[in-house]
Design an enzyme around this catalytic site. Structure first.
Site, short mmCIF file in Angstrom:
data_model
loop_
_atom_site.label_atom_id
_atom_site.label_comp_id
_atom_site.label_asym_id
_atom_site.label_seq_id
_atom_site.Cartn_x
_atom_site.Cartn_y
_atom_site.Cartn_z
N ASP A 1 -7.41 0.88 2.74
CA ASP A 1 -7.19 1.36 1.37
C ASP A 1 -6.20 0.45 0.65
O ASP A 1 -6.45 -0.01 -0.47
CB ASP A 1 -6.68 2.80 1.42
CG ASP A 1 -6.51 3.40 0.04
OD1 ASP A 1 -7.40 3.17 -0.81
OD2 ASP A 1 -5.51 4.10 -0.19
N LYS B 1 -1.15 -2.09 13.26
CA LYS B 1 0.29 -2.06 13.52
C LYS B 1 0.49 -1.80 15.01
O LYS B 1 1.09 -0.80 15.43
CB LYS B 1 0.96 -0.97 12.66
CG LYS B 1 1.21 -1.40 11.21
CD LYS B 1 2.24 -2.51 11.07
CE LYS B 1 3.66 -1.98 11.23
NZ LYS B 1 4.66 -3.10 11.12
N ASP C 1 1.16 -5.43 7.80
CA ASP C 1 2.14 -5.82 6.77
C ASP C 1 2.09 -7.33 6.52
O ASP C 1 2.11 -7.79 5.38
CB ASP C 1 3.56 -5.34 7.12
CG ASP C 1 4.02 -5.77 8.52
OD1 ASP C 1 3.17 -6.17 9.34
OD2 ASP C 1 5.23 -5.69 8.79
N ASP D 1 -7.00 -2.97 -2.19
CA ASP D 1 -6.46 -3.05 -3.55
C ASP D 1 -5.77 -4.39 -3.78
O ASP D 1 -5.88 -4.99 -4.85
CB ASP D 1 -5.46 -1.91 -3.83
CG ASP D 1 -6.12 -0.70 -4.48
OD1 ASP D 1 -7.33 -0.50 -4.24
OD2 ASP D 1 -5.44 0.04 -5.20
N TYR E 1 -6.86 9.77 7.43
CA TYR E 1 -7.50 10.51 6.34
C TYR E 1 -8.08 11.85 6.83
O TYR E 1 -8.25 12.77 6.05
CB TYR E 1 -8.63 9.69 5.71
CG TYR E 1 -8.17 8.78 4.60
CD1 TYR E 1 -7.15 7.86 4.80
CD2 TYR E 1 -8.76 8.84 3.34
CE1 TYR E 1 -6.73 7.02 3.78
CE2 TYR E 1 -8.35 8.00 2.31
CZ TYR E 1 -7.33 7.10 2.54
OH TYR E 1 -6.92 6.27 1.52
C1 IPM Z 1 -10.49 4.34 -2.41
C2 IPM Z 1 -9.70 5.41 -3.10
C3 IPM Z 1 -9.85 6.71 -2.31
C4 IPM Z 1 -9.22 6.48 -0.96
C5 IPM Z 1 -9.28 7.97 -3.01
C6 IPM Z 1 -9.82 8.15 -4.40
C7 IPM Z 1 -9.52 9.20 -2.17
O1 IPM Z 1 -8.37 5.02 -3.27
O2 IPM Z 1 -11.70 4.53 -2.21
O3 IPM Z 1 -9.91 3.31 -2.08
O4 IPM Z 1 -8.00 6.67 -0.78
O5 IPM Z 1 -9.95 6.12 -0.04
MG MG Z 2 -8.01 2.98 -2.72
#
Ligand code: IPM
Ligand code: MG
Length: 374
Positions: free
Chosen positions: A260, A203, A236, A264, A152
């Site tokens: 990230d 990884k 993975d 999710d 990042y």
């Molecule tokens: C998160 C989001 C952020 C990230 C974006 C909005 C920059 O997806 O906090 O998970 O990628 O970290």
């Molecule tokens: Mg995210």
């Protein structure tokens, strides 16, 4: 009130609300009602202030994170952020003014290296998960994501012109030993208070940084955390195992990019991204005990449902609970909020994102229901 570093003896703790874009203002206003209720009832003391970040700040002030807001953020004892970003800004804002930069700059400049993303499945919501109920019932995972380094932020990054005139684009994944060590320590400390199992996802089979990550995590474990079980897992495979048998996990320790993605995945196991809270923490100052801290729902700005009054405010309200527990050591109030969420869900109240057979209620009605319970 418990004394702690973020509420220096006698001083009134300050909380900064950054509502942001999309559904941000709607969900943050419900969390604000909960906070204000605690304050009005004399259960908690704090000053609350607001500022604009993200696309709205760019529109109004030409900068997604104006300097005066950054200055406020640096002073606040805790920040609650709604969300940033929307397609409008993807089209209209120049790349160096895009709303997401507000979040990334806050993370970097406040050195918020430790991102805690708990994925807990509330009993009442097992049916809302895309996995079979028995796979997610009682699920309680904590993702510990490194947040202030890695790909990042690594340099160099950006476009470059090749000798043959064509273009090339670069992002850099880089981690120092210290950066890996501190997030590792955070994960192990938290695991000690849970089931004491850490899966470290990397990884190592492909990336040099992955190999290094594994080495540093192994060393920290051997040196300081032998009582916690450490398992290395390829990122993975971790994604696959999360949807195959999620309950094998307790704490997942991982880098910025994998965190990230994996958060999710973990979020969706719990029924809805609309339920997931997070904390992003800096290092604790050894002298004053103060620690930068930003709390936010994991779900983002959801522009498709913005201003319709249907967004789920629970992730933001649960982020407030994390704030009360971590920044202000008010376990009692945090638990009150969490219990209220459980009760409201058990009564069958659902916003659209988590409704299965129920008639969905509005953002505001969900806020009302939580207020009635806290
Ligand atoms: C998160 C989001 C952020 C990230 C974006 C909005 C920059 O997806 O906090 O998970 O990628 O970290
Ligand atoms: Mg995210």
């Amino acid at each position: 009130m418990a004394d702690n570093g973020n509420a220096v003896m006698g001083a009134m703790p300050s909380i900064l609300l950054l509502a942001g874009d999309g559904i941000g203002p709607e969900i943050v206003s419900q969390a604000r009602r909960v906070l204000q209720t605690f304050i009005e009832r004399g259960l908690f003391k704090a000053t609350i202030s607001d500022a604009q970040v993200g696309g709205v700040a760019w529109l109004q002030e030409g900068d997604p994170l104006p300097e005066h807001v950054m200055a406020k953020a640096k002073k606040a004892d805790a920040i609650l952020l709604g969300a940033v970003g929307a397609p409008q800004f993807d089209r209209e804002a120049p790349r160096d003014k895009r709303p997401e930069l507000a979040l990334l700059r806050l993370r970097k400049e406040l050195d918020l290296f430790a991102n805690l993303r708990p994925a807990r499945c509330f009993d009442a919501l097992t049916e809302a998960s895309s996995l079979r109920p028995e796979l997610v019932r009682g699920l309680d995972i904590l993702i510990v994501r490194e947040l202030s380094s890695g790909v990042y932020f690594g340099q160099p990054r950006g476009m470059e012109r090749m000798p043959d005139g064509s273009s090339r684009c670069v992002d850099t994944q880089a981690y120092s030993e210290g950066e890996i060590a501190r997030i590792t320590d955070t994960a192990f400390e938290l695991a000690k208070k849970r089931k004491a199992i850490v899966h470290s996802a990397d990884k190592a089979n492909v990336m040099e940084t992955g190999h290094f990550w594994r080495k540093v995590v192994t060393e920290r474990h051997a040196k300081k955390f032998k009582e916690v079980e450490l398992k290395h897992i390829l990122a993975d495979n971790c994604a696959m195992q999360l949807v195959r048998e999620p309950k094998q996990f307790d704490v997942i320790l991982t880098d910025n990019l994998f965190g990230d993605l994996l958060s999710d995945v973990a979020a969706m196991l719990t029924g809805s991204l609309g339920m997931l809270a997070s904390a992003s923490l800096g290092a604790r100052d050894a002298k004053s005990g103060r620690q930068n801290a930003l709390y936010e729902p994991v779900h983002g700005s959801a522009p498709d449902i913005a201003n319709k009054g249907i967004a789920n405010p629970l992730a933001t309200i649960l982020s407030l609970a994390m704030m009360l527990r971590i920044s202000f050591e008010r376990d009692d109030l945090a638990t009150r909020i969490e219990k209220a969420v459980e009760k409201v869900l058990a009564r069958g109240l659902r916003t659209a994102d988590i409704a299965t057979s129920q008639k969905p209620i509005s953002t505001e009605a969900m806020g009302d229901a939580i207020l009635a319970e806290v």
